[in-house]
Write an enzyme that holds these catalytic residues in place. Sequence first.
Site, PDB file in Angstrom:
ATOM      1  N   SER A 111       0.829  -1.195   0.000  1.00 54.48           N
ATOM      2  CA  SER A 111       0.000   0.000   0.000  1.00 54.48           C
ATOM      3  C   SER A 111       0.876   1.262   0.000  1.00 54.48           C
ATOM      4  O   SER A 111       1.672   1.454  -0.923  1.00 54.48           O
ATOM      5  CB  SER A 111      -0.968  -0.059   1.183  1.00 54.48           C
ATOM      6  N   ASP A 169      -9.753  -4.949  -4.372  1.00 56.59           N
ATOM      7  CA  ASP A 169      -9.173  -4.009  -3.411  1.00 56.59           C
ATOM      8  C   ASP A 169     -10.010  -2.731  -3.373  1.00 56.59           C
ATOM      9  O   ASP A 169     -10.099  -2.008  -4.371  1.00 56.59           O
ATOM     10  CB  ASP A 169      -7.721  -3.679  -3.799  1.00 56.59           C
ATOM     11  N   HIS A 196      -7.551  -5.843  -0.023  1.00 61.38           N
ATOM     12  CA  HIS A 196      -6.394  -5.054   0.393  1.00 61.38           C
ATOM     13  C   HIS A 196      -5.567  -5.816   1.428  1.00 61.38           C
ATOM     14  O   HIS A 196      -5.669  -5.568   2.630  1.00 61.38           O
ATOM     15  CB  HIS A 196      -6.879  -3.714   0.963  1.00 61.38           C
TER      16      HIS A 196
END
Length: 221
Positions: A111, A169, A196
């Site tokens: 991320s 995601d 995610h």
Amino acid sequence: AGAMSGGRPLRLLGLHGYRQSERRFRQRTGALRKALRGRAELVAVNAPHPVPGGGEDDDGDDPPRGWWFSGPGTFEAGEVAEAPAGLEESLSAVAAALAEHGPFDGLLGFSQGAALAAMVCALRARGDPRFPVAFAILVAGFASRAPAHGHFYREPIAVPTLHVVGDADAVIAAPLSRELAQHFVEPVVLTHPGGHFVPAAAPQKKAYLDFLDRFRPGEGQ
């Protein structure tokens, strides 16, 4: 490569996501570390900036952290931040971790940590001596929208990368991760059906190992 012979595992510096920490990242990558056992070792590092306001599982001694902010004490991946803050400290923290805990072979970012790892790759490709890494695995990555960060993406980044994209995601939408991949020379893109997180089921495990094998002593390169 002589010093690397003997089949030692590759070493990866792990860069956690926004609102995570080294400890949370370690807890959430157990399946991945098991999948890589004997082939690669993952050593994570804390981002330098505590996120204001804590988090739902904040226990005081392990505050959630971030690599940079798009607004005062906040971060939104899609925000076109006019005054992003904190990135230089984070680049210095990565350089320090590489120097103090190295040698490392590559980076594994998740991320916001993947976005940071991509910036490190851009600096590495320009010959920045602080970042002696050969490759990066970028999970749920994205390119920073801040104009001040635009220079990282001006030219194709010639560092080998594996981009892991979650079709479901909801935090970093798949097109953002695909867009980041396009900034690299010959990126490998791995899509998974999940959301995610750092996936480590059989198909992803094979893709990680195939990619990492390119950098193992006496193989590939």
